[in-house]
Write an enzyme that holds these catalytic residues in place. Structure first.
Site, PDB file in Angstrom:
ATOM      1  N   LYS A 109       0.815  -1.206   0.000  1.00  0.00           N
ATOM      2  CA  LYS A 109       0.000   0.000   0.000  1.00  0.00           C
ATOM      3  C   LYS A 109       0.857   1.268   0.000  1.00  0.00           C
ATOM      4  CE  LYS A 109      -3.957  -2.291   0.594  1.00  0.00           C
ATOM      5  NZ  LYS A 109      -3.594  -3.680   0.823  1.00  0.00           N
TER       6      LYS A 109
HETATM    7  C1  LIG Z   1      -4.293  -4.855   0.461  1.00  0.00           C
HETATM    8  C2  LIG Z   1      -3.495  -6.098   0.440  1.00  0.00           C
HETATM    9  C3  LIG Z   1      -3.752  -7.121  -0.491  1.00  0.00           C
HETATM   10  C4  LIG Z   1      -4.904  -7.058  -1.463  1.00  0.00           C
HETATM   11  O1  LIG Z   1      -4.749  -6.042  -2.419  1.00  0.00           O
HETATM   12  P1  LIG Z   1      -6.037  -5.476  -3.188  1.00  0.00           P
HETATM   13  O2  LIG Z   1      -5.538  -4.339  -3.998  1.00  0.00           O
HETATM   14  O3  LIG Z   1      -6.992  -5.046  -2.120  1.00  0.00           O
HETATM   15  O4  LIG Z   1      -6.577  -6.585  -4.004  1.00  0.00           O
HETATM   16  C5  LIG Z   1      -2.927  -8.222  -0.491  1.00  0.00           C
HETATM   17  N1  LIG Z   1      -1.914  -8.345   0.386  1.00  0.00           N
HETATM   18  C6  LIG Z   1      -1.646  -7.390   1.294  1.00  0.00           C
HETATM   19  C7  LIG Z   1      -0.529  -7.592   2.241  1.00  0.00           C
HETATM   20  C8  LIG Z   1      -2.405  -6.236   1.347  1.00  0.00           C
HETATM   21  O5  LIG Z   1      -2.139  -5.292   2.257  1.00  0.00           O
END
Ligand SMILES: *Cc1c(COP(=O)(O)O)cnc(C)c1O
Length: 493
Positions: A109
């Site tokens: 993120k």
């Molecule tokens: C948010 C997240 C995901 C999923 O990603 P999306 O964009 O919501 O599909 C997978 N792994 C981790 C560690 C995340 O923080």
């Protein structure tokens, strides 16, 4: 370039799309068309740094800003990373891991949420928006902390994060409870991620709440992947990874590669799809789900059905049944028929279900969906460490398990990049359990043990949590969310 809503309405500029987060009709903003990158462009990018590559890609979508501005923002954002923001590691002849968790909060993120504050402030300037921006975030664990880190003490912004009280890892929770900054507000809520996300969406559609905040000088925006400003930085790392393979001579020009993407809200894998639409030679996109396997069922049956149990898993950031960004894919599948998208979304809202015909699936042959059970995820962490000496977190492990399921049914020649979405230390206790079969109830003891066992270094961000003070420990009932948010800003119901 203009942006249009998946549910119709007026086209807006990129700056406006970023500023609003979500369209007034409840739809999501998508670019009117996809700019293209050709072979020459990919070749040239080989000599650019990661921030330069990212800025170049941003400039293809956003014409509100100068390229020099975008470059400066990307440089500032990615300077917050520990070294290369998106390093690729080759583990065998056809498998590579793209580590996207070297940012401040140790999950992918950060790739977007370090950039978003710059994009948002720039957008406010372009749109001459004088109000304070209130950023409302629902999180399954990682978005919340990345947004808190990105927006802490950013002038002109306030940030409110809602996370499911019992739906995140111990260390994820500690990160959020100890988040600092004068403009930072964190609430745990009773319920799961879907409840948090629904509360946020309802708040966005609540005219009364918007007016009250408006009167107090605030306008709402989102740091969730419903915001275009989140998706765009994610497109960059798919292109950059391809450029890296090309530059290193691992692939030929125009050679197709696959990406395996651990998926929850469908933002990450959608960015990969957008990269493909721009011309990046991608073969398959393997959508990896955990036991909450709504998406893999969809790709098998063309039915999206959330009438099923919600499971808490060891990959909590993927514990999601209503994948917001799926609406953007649906818009593509339905040939940009906004009325039809609206109807599907209404069906989902009222019946928890919608279905398409099989021909629709044939329009998106790029996608294959697989899922990993809890046992498979545990095994995947242990086996990957045993075979390759490479430590992965439970979300990445879901991706690896799904890659092997895919490979069992397909050819072995195509190269696969598995997107690694979090540091294993964010989920230390479950990773430790995978390797040893033992529970270590003390998270910090588990960190020390995992580090010794695997000869890997625990990130400072994790070790430092031990000494931080808990600043946010309020838990809200669902019906109190609206009132509590409004009260923060001096509004009453
Ligand atoms: C948010 C997240 C995901 C999923 O990603 P999306 O964009 O919501 O599909 C997978 N792994 C981790 C560690 C995340 O923080």
């Amino acid at each position: 370039m203009k942006f249009i809503s998946t549910r119709g309405g007026e086209a807006v500029s990129g700056a406006q799309a970023i500023l609003s987060g979500i369209a007034p009709d409840g739809g999501l903003y998508v670019p009117e068309f996809f700019p293209t990158i050709d072979a020459a462009c990919l070749r040239e990018m080989g000599n650019l740094s990661y921030p330069e590559r990212a800025a170049k890609i941003f400039s293809l979508f956003l014409d509100d800003f100068e390229i020099s501005e975008l470059e400066y923002w990307a440089e500032q954002a990615y300077a917050k990373f520990d070294g290369d923001p998106a390093p690729l590691t080759k583990v065998d002849d056809t498998t590579y891991i793209l580590e996207l968790w070297h940012g401040p909060t140790l999950a992918f993120k950060d790739m977007a949420l370090t950039v978003l504050p710059y994009l948002l402030r720039g957008s406010k300037e372009v749109c001459e928006e004088g109000k304070q921006t209130l950023i409302l975030v629902a999180t399954s664990g990682d978005t919340g902390m990345a947004a808190l880190a990105g927006f802490a003490d950013v002038p002109g912004t306030e940030i409110v994060v809602l996370y499911p009280s019992e739906g995140v890892s111990h260390l994820q929770k500690l990160q959020m409870q100890t988040a600092q900054g004068d403009n930072v507000h964190v609430f745990a809520i009773e319920g799961n991620f879907d409840d948090a996300q629904t509360a946020v969406k309802e708040f966005f559609n609540d005219k009364e709440a918007a007016e009250k905040l408006h009167d107090r000088g605030y306008s709402l925006s989102s740091a969730n992947s419903i915001n275009w400003g989140r998706l765009q930085p994610q497109i960059a790392y798919y292109i950059s990874a391809y450029v890296d393979l090309l530059h290193a001579g691992e692939i030929e020009e125009q050679e197709e590669i696959n990406f395996v993407v651990p998926t929850g809200n469908f933002g990450n894998v959608l960015a990969a799809y957008y990269a493909k639409k721009m011309g990046l030679p991608i073969g398959k996109l393997i959508v990896a789900s955990n036991k909450n396997n709504v998406l893999s069922d969809f790709f098998d049956t063309a039915e999206y059905n959330i009438n099923r149990p919600f499971y808490k898993t060891i990959s909590p950031s993927m514990d999601i049944l209503i994948s917001s960004n799926f609406e953007r894919l649906l818009f593509e599948i339905l040939d940009k028929d906004a009325e039809l998208v609206k109807k599907m979304m209404e069906d989902l809202n009222s019946q928890g279900y919608y279905s398409l015909d099989f021909e629709s699936l044939e329009k998106i042959p790029t996608f294959s969906g697989y899922y990993s059970t809890e046992e498979e995820t545990f095994d995947s962490i242990a086996n990957f460490f045993e075979i390759y000496g490479y430590l992965i977190d439970p979300h990445t492990a879901v991706g690896i398990a799904c890659l092997y399921k895919y490979l069992a049914l397909s050819d072995f020649d195509t190269k696969n990049i598995v997107v690694s979405t979090a540091s294993p230390y964010k989920f230390t206790q479950d990773v430790y359990k995978s390797l040893t079969g033992k529970n270590e109830p003390d998270a910090f003891k588990a960190v020390a043990k995992l580090s010794a066992l695997t000869a890997t270094t625990a990130p400072d961000e994790i070790i430092g949590l031990k000494d931080k003070i808990i600043l946010h420990n309020q838990v809200l009932e669902r019906q109190d969310i609206k009132k509590s948010i409004l009260e923060l800003f001096g509004c009453t119901l």
